[in-house]
Write a protein that holds these residues in place. Structure first.
Motif, PDB file in Angstrom:
ATOM      1  N   ALA A 131      -3.229   1.311  -1.689  1.00 11.48           N
ATOM      2  CA  ALA A 131      -3.666   0.677  -0.202  1.00 11.48           C
ATOM      3  C   ALA A 131      -4.362  -0.548  -0.365  1.00 11.48           C
ATOM      4  CB  ALA A 131      -4.733   1.665   0.400  1.00 11.48           C
ATOM      5  N   LEU A 153       0.244  -7.436   2.545  1.00  9.30           N
ATOM      6  CA  LEU A 153       0.507  -7.933   4.193  1.00  9.30           C
ATOM      7  C   LEU A 153      -0.068  -9.197   4.510  1.00  9.30           C
ATOM      8  CD1 LEU A 153      -0.052  -4.371   5.833  1.00  9.30           C
ATOM      9  CD2 LEU A 153       1.925  -5.637   5.489  1.00  9.30           C
ATOM     10  N   GLU A 180      -2.806   9.310   4.033  1.00 12.64           N
ATOM     11  CA  GLU A 180      -3.832   8.165   3.443  1.00 12.64           C
ATOM     12  C   GLU A 180      -3.471   7.171   4.093  1.00 12.64           C
ATOM     13  OE1 GLU A 180      -3.411   7.677  -0.609  1.00 12.64           O
ATOM     14  OE2 GLU A 180      -2.948   9.869  -1.160  1.00 12.64           O
ATOM     15  N   PRO A 181      -4.765   6.101   4.230  1.00 20.64           N
ATOM     16  CA  PRO A 181      -4.546   4.817   4.674  1.00 20.64           C
ATOM     17  C   PRO A 181      -3.345   4.134   4.290  1.00 20.64           C
ATOM     18  CG  PRO A 181      -6.664   5.086   4.249  1.00 20.64           C
ATOM     19  CD  PRO A 181      -6.078   6.258   3.618  1.00 20.64           C
ATOM     20  N   GLN A 182      -2.982   4.312   3.006  1.00 20.32           N
ATOM     21  CA  GLN A 182      -1.646   3.678   2.191  1.00 20.32           C
ATOM     22  C   GLN A 182      -0.489   4.070   2.960  1.00 20.32           C
ATOM     23  OE1 GLN A 182      -0.732   1.346   0.701  1.00 20.32           O
ATOM     24  NE2 GLN A 182       0.981   2.001  -0.708  1.00 20.32           N
ATOM     25  N   PHE A 183      -0.459   5.368   3.431  1.00 22.56           N
ATOM     26  CA  PHE A 183       0.768   5.682   4.029  1.00 22.56           C
ATOM     27  C   PHE A 183       1.275   4.971   5.294  1.00 22.56           C
ATOM     28  CE2 PHE A 183       0.743  10.515   2.490  1.00 22.56           C
ATOM     29  CZ  PHE A 183       0.521  10.190   1.242  1.00 22.56           C
ATOM     30  N   LEU A 227      -0.357   1.905   5.998  1.00 25.85           N
ATOM     31  CA  LEU A 227      -0.134   0.433   5.732  1.00 25.85           C
ATOM     32  C   LEU A 227       1.606   0.031   5.131  1.00 25.85           C
ATOM     33  CD1 LEU A 227      -3.493  -0.212   3.705  1.00 25.85           C
ATOM     34  CD2 LEU A 227      -2.849  -1.181   5.899  1.00 25.85           C
ATOM     35  N   ARG A 228       1.655   1.205   4.326  1.00 24.39           N
ATOM     36  CA  ARG A 228       3.166   1.013   3.622  1.00 24.39           C
ATOM     37  C   ARG A 228       4.050   0.937   4.773  1.00 24.39           C
ATOM     38  NH1 ARG A 228       5.936  -1.114   0.241  1.00 24.39           N
ATOM     39  NH2 ARG A 228       7.475  -0.068  -1.115  1.00 24.39           N
ATOM     40  N   PHE A 276       4.036   0.034   7.791  1.00 26.84           N
ATOM     41  CA  PHE A 276       3.844  -1.298   8.432  1.00 26.84           C
ATOM     42  C   PHE A 276       4.375  -2.155   7.569  1.00 26.84           C
ATOM     43  CE2 PHE A 276       0.708   0.667  11.371  1.00 26.84           C
ATOM     44  CZ  PHE A 276       1.268   0.276  12.508  1.00 26.84           C
ATOM     45  N   GLU A 277       4.034  -2.110   6.288  1.00 26.58           N
ATOM     46  CA  GLU A 277       4.860  -3.091   5.533  1.00 26.58           C
ATOM     47  C   GLU A 277       6.316  -3.133   5.350  1.00 26.58           C
ATOM     48  OE1 GLU A 277       4.061  -2.719   1.117  1.00 26.58           O
ATOM     49  OE2 GLU A 277       4.064  -4.670   0.548  1.00 26.58           O
ATOM     50  N   GLU A 280     -10.989  10.584  10.423  1.00 25.82           N
ATOM     51  CA  GLU A 280     -11.827   9.441   9.571  1.00 25.82           C
ATOM     52  C   GLU A 280     -10.874   8.369   8.877  1.00 25.82           C
ATOM     53  OE1 GLU A 280     -14.885   7.401   8.629  1.00 25.82           O
ATOM     54  OE2 GLU A 280     -15.182   9.312   9.781  1.00 25.82           O
ATOM     55  N   ILE A 323     -10.758   4.193   9.860  1.00 21.40           N
ATOM     56  CA  ILE A 323     -10.778   3.209   9.007  1.00 21.40           C
ATOM     57  C   ILE A 323      -9.554   2.286   8.995  1.00 21.40           C
ATOM     58  CG2 ILE A 323     -12.642   4.075   7.534  1.00 21.40           C
ATOM     59  CD1 ILE A 323     -10.881   4.580   5.363  1.00 21.40           C
ATOM     60  N   GLU A 340      -9.195   0.031  11.661  1.00 22.30           N
ATOM     61  CA  GLU A 340     -10.168  -1.059  11.405  1.00 22.30           C
ATOM     62  C   GLU A 340      -9.523  -2.095  10.788  1.00 22.30           C
ATOM     63  OE1 GLU A 340     -13.898   0.623  10.781  1.00 22.30           O
ATOM     64  OE2 GLU A 340     -14.666  -1.249  10.097  1.00 22.30           O
ATOM     65  N   LEU A 341      -8.673  -1.713   9.633  1.00 22.30           N
ATOM     66  CA  LEU A 341      -8.392  -2.590   8.670  1.00 22.30           C
ATOM     67  C   LEU A 341      -6.987  -3.194   9.183  1.00 22.30           C
ATOM     68  CD1 LEU A 341      -8.727  -3.585   5.846  1.00 22.30           C
ATOM     69  CD2 LEU A 341      -7.150  -1.641   4.896  1.00 22.30           C
ATOM     70  N   PHE A 346       4.758  -7.638  11.498  1.00 20.56           N
ATOM     71  CA  PHE A 346       5.128  -7.956  10.022  1.00 20.56           C
ATOM     72  C   PHE A 346       6.748  -7.369   9.871  1.00 20.56           C
ATOM     73  CE2 PHE A 346       0.711  -6.950   9.569  1.00 20.56           C
ATOM     74  CZ  PHE A 346       0.303  -7.826   9.003  1.00 20.56           C
TER      75      PHE A 346
END
Lengths: 386, 138
Positions: free
Chosen positions: A102, A109, B47-50, B52-53, B55-56, B83, B87, B90-91, B134
């Motif tokens: 992450a 990004l 997870e946050p990564q899922f 973010l990815r 969107f990437e 939770e 977060i 927020e990121l 993006f």
């Protein structure tokens, strides 16, 4: 990208005489006996295995530079590892990144140029400028504070606290919404291309601001600018300074003062600020300026232990043991708090401290790990109080 | 802008929301076909990564759907999910992505109608927000 021969040449890897001194100080080798810096070099030099696509040890290295410091022939092991990593990901040899990557994704990004909203922490009473002599490079503290809010949420306040401190000394720093991550974690995870994109953006933002001095609180950002950026771009026409040096100068000039009711503090040298950049004394002098008692850990300065993780890659058993060792050392000093400038160290130590998997009872590691600036700001003396 | 069809990645938990999506199907509720559903065993797995990815890779919006609080098959997975989504949002905001592009909904196995309604309103909202910033970059 240049070939392996050039990397061997640049980092002096040919000079390795296999004396094994690097291994004797390597914190990873202490826990994982199969790992040795010199063996990584040896395997590449002899070409016995296809290191680039198969060797996982190049990701186990925590790049703490203990080996560089010890090597009698000045082989640049960390530089060698870095060069191997950028080549390895092209050969399909990838690190296992914590948080599933992450941290690297949010940093990647930022290469897009999408307008960010990174200055949410700026409040009306803070004095910041768009152009000026002093640029404060805030780094990723707020992002990391958000992502790790359960472990190190306090990091969200770090940039705001430094701006308050600078303001108290009568300095209005440039803080930019267009600043991006320095690319440290991407670079050390092998993604040099993304780092280069971030580098171009950052340098452009700083040039536009007309700054003569760029101040960094994060050791990783400073190392990336000082060493990696200048490797690619040549020497900058602006000065790069660490926050500890900058604040000390202000204290010497009588523009800034701190007041605390004493207290015992221990200081953790992060590898980037210490061994990589050689900044050992300014943070210690700052603690004296705070009026607090500094109690050194058994291993300090060049010999300081490590937070166990580099660039959020390959966190595992070795990392946990290194973290625990350091926390036990810190607890043994009897200090209440362990301060460090590196937000990553703060995260990694707190990750173990607040983990249910902590291998020792919580009473045995009674220490708070905090970012330096957040503590400084608590003891800041306002102009009127002096 | 009217021709813009947002791409949505929807993470649905196995026990409630995925069944809710099934129910919307068998009940023949109409809803826009903009979402690609990814089934996860629990919303707490997201997870946050899922996000973010997603969107990437060019998603315009991400939906995370799980059991109502108190109904989690694994007792408290959805609380963890709540939770993590907080977060991540927020990121995302720091990175310049509108918070509305990430949605968290509790949809039970009996709420086929709610699933269809969520899809309709989310698609509509994303149409108004336009393509993700993006998207062009990727």
């Amino acid at each position: 990208m240049a070939g392996l021969d050039e990397l061997i040449e640049e980092t002096g890897a040919h000079d390795c005489v296999e004396c094994g001194k690097c291994t004797s100080v390597c914190p990873v080798a202490r826990i994982n006996p199969k790992f040795a810096p010199r063996l990584i070099v040896l395997r590449v030099l002899e070409g016995v295995s296809d290191s680039l696509s198969k060797d996982k040890d190049i990701w186990s290295c925590i790049t703490c530079e203990m080996c560089n410091d010890m090597c009698p022939y000045e082989v640049n092991y960390s530089g060698f590892i870095l060069g191997l990593r950028t080549r390895a990901i092209k050969a399909g040899n990838l690190p296992d990144c914590s948080q599933s990557g992450a941290v690297h994704t949010y940093q990647r990004l930022m290469t897009s140029g999408v307008k960010q909203n990174r200055l949410k922490w700026v409040t009306p009473e803070m004095k910041i400028k768009e152009r000026g002599d002093v640029f404060y490079f805030t780094g990723c503290a707020v992002h990391l504070g958000a992502l790790f809010s359960d472990k190190a949420g306090e990091l969200k306040n770090t940039p705001a606290n430094y701006v308050r401190i600078l303001n108290a000394a009568g300095i209005e720093p440039v803080v930019s919404n267009d600043e991006v991550c320095c690319g440290h974690d991407l670079l050390w995870a092998g993604d040099e291309d993304s780092m280069l994109k971030l580098m171009d953006k950052n340098v452009e933002v700083i040039r536009k601001s007309g700054a003569k001095t760029v101040v960094f609180s994060c050791p990783e950002c400073l190392r990336t600018f000082e060493i990696d950026y200048q490797d690619f771009l040549g020497d900058f026409d602006f000065e790069l300074v660490h926050m500890s040096e900058f604040l000390l100068d202000l204290i010497d000039k009588g523009k800034l003062s701190f007041d605390s009711n004493g207290g015992k503090i221990t200081y953790h040298d992060s590898c980037r600020l210490g061994r990589h950049l050689g900044i050992y004394d300014p943070p210690r002098d700052l603690i004296s300026a705070l009026g607090m008692e500094l109690i050194e850990m058994q291993n300090n300065k060049e010999k300081a232990g490590c937070c166990g993780v580099n660039a959020f890659a390959n966190c595992g058993e070795v990392s946990q043991k290194l973290q625990l060792d350091r926390l036990l050392e810190a607890t043994a000093t009897g200090a209440d708090e362990m301060l460090t400038f590196c937000p990553k160290c703060v995260i990694h130590f707190n990750c173990l401290l607040k983990s249910p998997k902590l291998p020792v009872p919580h009473e045995k590691v009674k220490i708070l790990v905090r970012e330096f600036g957040n503590v400084l700001a608590e003891h800041l003396q306002k102009k009127g109080d002096r | 802008m009217n021709s813009f069809e947002p791409q949505i990645i929807a993470f649905c938990c196995n026990w409630c929301s995925y069944a809710g999506a099934d129910l919307a199907g068998v009940s023949r509720y109409q809803y826009p076909p903009n979402a690609r559903i990814i089934r996860v065993m629990c919303s707490g797995r997201v997870e946050p990564q899922f996000i973010l990815r997603a969107f990437e890779l060019g998603a315009d919006g991400v939906l995370v759907a799980g059991c109502h609080i108190g109904d989690c098959h694994y007792i408290s997975g959805n609380e963890k999910c709540q939770e993590k989504v907080k977060i991540t949002s927020e990121l995302l905001e720091l990175l310049g992505i509108d918070r509305r592009r990430l949605r968290l909904e509790w949809i039970s196995a009996s709420e086929g109608a709610k699933f269809a309604e969520t899809m309709r309103s989310f698609t509509e909202e994303l149409k108004q927000l336009g393509p993700s910033p993006f998207k062009e970059v990727k």
